[in-house]
Design an enzyme around this catalytic site. Structure first.
Site, PDB file in Angstrom:
ATOM      1  N   HIS A   1       0.838  -1.211   0.000  1.00 57.04           N
ATOM      2  CA  HIS A   1       0.000   0.000   0.000  1.00 57.04           C
ATOM      3  C   HIS A   1       0.871   1.259   0.000  1.00 57.04           C
ATOM      4  O   HIS A   1       0.618   2.222   0.709  1.00 57.04           O
ATOM      5  CB  HIS A   1      -0.952   0.021   1.203  1.00 57.04           C
ATOM      6  CG  HIS A   1      -2.089  -0.934   1.043  1.00 57.04           C
ATOM      7  ND1 HIS A   1      -2.983  -0.850   0.009  1.00 57.04           N
ATOM      8  CD2 HIS A   1      -2.464  -2.012   1.775  1.00 57.04           C
ATOM      9  CE1 HIS A   1      -3.865  -1.829   0.110  1.00 57.04           C
ATOM     10  NE2 HIS A   1      -3.570  -2.556   1.164  1.00 57.04           N
TER      11      HIS A   1
ATOM     12  N   ASP B   1       0.856  -4.348   5.620  1.00 55.71           N
ATOM     13  CA  ASP B   1      -0.154  -5.352   5.272  1.00 55.71           C
ATOM     14  C   ASP B   1      -0.259  -5.501   3.750  1.00 55.71           C
ATOM     15  O   ASP B   1       0.229  -4.658   3.002  1.00 55.71           O
ATOM     16  CB  ASP B   1      -1.525  -4.952   5.835  1.00 55.71           C
ATOM     17  CG  ASP B   1      -1.989  -3.591   5.315  1.00 55.71           C
ATOM     18  OD1 ASP B   1      -1.140  -2.681   5.249  1.00 55.71           O
ATOM     19  OD2 ASP B   1      -3.169  -3.447   4.964  1.00 55.71           O
ATOM     20  N   GLU B   2      -0.894  -6.583   3.353  1.00 53.63           N
ATOM     21  CA  GLU B   2      -1.259  -6.813   1.952  1.00 53.63           C
ATOM     22  C   GLU B   2      -0.136  -6.435   0.972  1.00 53.63           C
ATOM     23  O   GLU B   2      -0.338  -5.638   0.061  1.00 53.63           O
ATOM     24  CB  GLU B   2      -2.546  -6.031   1.619  1.00 53.63           C
ATOM     25  CG  GLU B   2      -3.712  -6.477   2.485  1.00 53.63           C
ATOM     26  CD  GLU B   2      -5.034  -5.814   2.177  1.00 53.63           C
ATOM     27  OE1 GLU B   2      -6.074  -6.465   2.304  1.00 53.63           O
ATOM     28  OE2 GLU B   2      -5.049  -4.615   1.811  1.00 53.63           O
ATOM     29  N   VAL B   3       1.025  -7.016   1.192  1.00 56.31           N
ATOM     30  CA  VAL B   3       2.163  -6.738   0.302  1.00 56.31           C
ATOM     31  C   VAL B   3       2.065  -7.687  -0.894  1.00 56.31           C
ATOM     32  O   VAL B   3       2.653  -8.763  -0.916  1.00 56.31           O
ATOM     33  CB  VAL B   3       3.511  -6.921   1.024  1.00 56.31           C
ATOM     34  CG1 VAL B   3       4.635  -6.365   0.147  1.00 56.31           C
ATOM     35  CG2 VAL B   3       3.502  -6.228   2.371  1.00 56.31           C
TER      36      VAL B   3
ATOM     37  N   ASP C   1      -1.252  -9.521   8.895  1.00 54.02           N
ATOM     38  CA  ASP C   1      -1.712 -10.508   7.903  1.00 54.02           C
ATOM     39  C   ASP C   1      -0.601 -11.232   7.145  1.00 54.02           C
ATOM     40  O   ASP C   1      -0.763 -12.378   6.740  1.00 54.02           O
ATOM     41  CB  ASP C   1      -2.683  -9.862   6.903  1.00 54.02           C
ATOM     42  CG  ASP C   1      -2.138  -8.595   6.277  1.00 54.02           C
ATOM     43  OD1 ASP C   1      -2.217  -7.549   6.929  1.00 54.02           O
ATOM     44  OD2 ASP C   1      -1.627  -8.649   5.148  1.00 54.02           O
TER      45      ASP C   1
END
Ligand SMILES: [Zn+2]
Length: 493
Positions: free
Chosen positions: A92, A148-150, A199
């Site tokens: 992000h 997160d969410e890489v 996550d």
């Protein structure tokens, strides 16, 4: 189970990557959220932070000034709200990677989401941004570094080489990057505790986590926004408890049920808190310390997405969610108490869908005009959709019939009259929203919201009305009758 939550932080998350409020709005809502049970703020500035050289280009047009950042912290202090800045440091990272000068730092060139952790310029860049943020928050005790969410982690040739040569997997690559950053932060700012989103390590093995040393460097914040069935791996909390001393969690009060959502489905958000209370009761005692819960309120799904619920749309939800968390349950008394506190004439409507619905009355909370305006807007949109899928439209005004000028004015009027009414209402609302939104937001947000959610519909209605007028003027006097002759005749033209 209430005790865990009542003895710890309840953070109000300010996601500023879109529709960032004016400082004046914080003056109004901080006392309110504090009175409702919030104990602190988790502030995700993204491009609203006044980055200085060499990163001034990262600032949004209405980015806060250094003076406003100081004022924000003062306002928090005056309201006994702790203050935790959040800066993304791997995934992000769109607000940085969208710029041409940082493009070479993308993990994959076509996608601006993730930073390449093995790029030699990655660390100087991220540590430079963190340095600026910490400098402007001299009294903070915590810093959230996201991560997160890489997506695409470890996909670039350089990272692949690194992973092959060591050898390590993608999770280890993530752990190595976070480890490097965290050690640097601890060395330079020893009083700051580092928080991360959890996550990327949910399914990491216990051995991997232990040998990385991550447990002594950061505190995980486990996020989950579902109403009921949480999607967390079996045994995850036990594993985390063996690695980390402290647990944070994160729920959502808005911005988690659809990238184009405009009103929070309150029942779902209240359920999300209640489910968290049950999960906390099951697992928090396994850790030395339960640090608290962040109530997230996402403004958009990522840097490029349209806006979801505006902050004032989420205030009733935030209030109800805080009530549920502090009481440990939610019943009609809680519902009435929160409704009264925010000025609602009747109990807050916790099932606002499907639209249209009766407009709620009496609200007094800061931003309530926007709350009403968006309810009106959603009703008009529902009316517009009903008209355009009505029998008059589908049965007598189809593209086929219109293209052959074969329409019955009696039916066209059944479309045109209600459509004119919706057009007028929406047009008037457009003017009102411009004024109401200006009390809370900067001009770019007003333009974006109206440009995304009002103007395109107005345009469609105007085109349709023109069509209706044209067909009524034709008065059913068509050149060809019946239709099949019409088609043949056109073939000869
Ligand atoms: Zn890479």
């Amino acid at each position: 189970m209430v005790d865990f939550v009542n003895r710890s932080e309840r953070l109000f998350h300010l996601d500023l990557k879109g529709a960032a409020p004016r400082i004046e709005y914080y003056k109004k809502i901080f006392p309110l959220v504090a009175s409702l049970g919030a104990t602190g703020l988790l502030v995700e500035y993204e491009d609203m932070f006044p980055y200085s050289e060499p990163y001034t280009h990262l600032q949004a047009p209405y980015a806060y000034t250094p003076g406003q950042i100081a004022e924000l912290q003062n306002l928090a202090k005056q309201n006994n709200l702790s203050f935790i800045p959040l800066i993304q440091t791997l995934g992000h990272f769109e607000f940085v990677l969208k710029h041409d000068r940082h493009r070479s730092l993308r993990e994959l060139d076509p996608y601006p989401n993730s930073l390449c952790p093995t790029h030699p310029e990655a660390f100087p860049l991220v540590s430079g941004l963190i340095h600026q943020m910490v400098q402007m928050h001299p009294t903070i005790k915590h810093l959230h570094i996201g991560a997160d969410e890489v997506w695409h982690l470890g996909k670039c040739p350089r990272c692949q080489d690194e992973m092959m040569s060591k050898p390590i997997n993608a999770v280890q690559l993530w752990l190595a990057w976070i480890g490097t950053l965290a050690r640097w932060i601890k060395e330079n700012y020893p009083n700051i505790t580092i928080i991360i989103w959890d996550d990327m390590i949910r399914t990491a093995s216990l051995d991997l986590l232990k040998e990385s040393g991550i447990g002594k460097l950061v505190e995980p914040m486990v996020w989950q926004y579902y109403a009921r069935n949480f999607n967390l791996p079996e045994g995850m909390f036990d594993k985390f408890a063996e690695v980390f001393d402290t647990l944070w969690v994160a729920s959502a009060f808005k911005g988690a049920t659809g990238s184009t959502q405009f009103m929070p489905p309150l029942e779902q958000h209240i359920s999300n808190q209640l489910t968290w209370l049950a999960v906390i009761a099951l697992h928090a005692h396994k850790f030395k310390r339960f640090a608290g819960i962040a109530l997230t309120g996402w403004q958009r799904y990522d840097h490029y997405a349209v806006l979801c619920e505006l902050l004032p749309m989420g205030i009733p939800s935030l209030a109800l969610c805080l009530r549920a968390l502090t009481r440990g349950s939610f019943n009609v008394v809680d519902h009435e108490a929160v409704s009264q506190a925010l000025g609602f004439q009747q109990k807050i409507n916790i099932t606002p869908f499907p639209r249209p619905q009766i407009l709620e009355q009496g609200m007094t909370f800061p931003g309530h005009k926007i709350y009403l305006g968006v309810q009106m807007w959603s009703n008009f949109i529902a009316q517009y959709k009903a008209i355009t899928s009505s029998e008059g439209m589908v049965g007598w005004f189809s593209t086929y019939l219109r293209s052959r000028n074969f329409t019955n004015p009696v039916q066209v009027e059944t479309i045109m009259n209600p459509l004119s009414e919706v057009h007028q209402n929406l047009h008037e609302l457009r003017d009102h929203m411009s004024v109401w939104m200006a009390e809370v937001f900067y001009q770019d947000t007003i333009e974006e919201w109206i440009g995304c959610f009002i103007d395109p519909i107005l345009g469609k209605i105007e085109n349709l009305l023109e069509e209706c007028k044209k067909h009524i003027l034709l008065g059913g006097r068509v050149r060809y009758y019946p239709i099949r002759n019409c088609v043949q005749a056109q073939g000869h033209e």
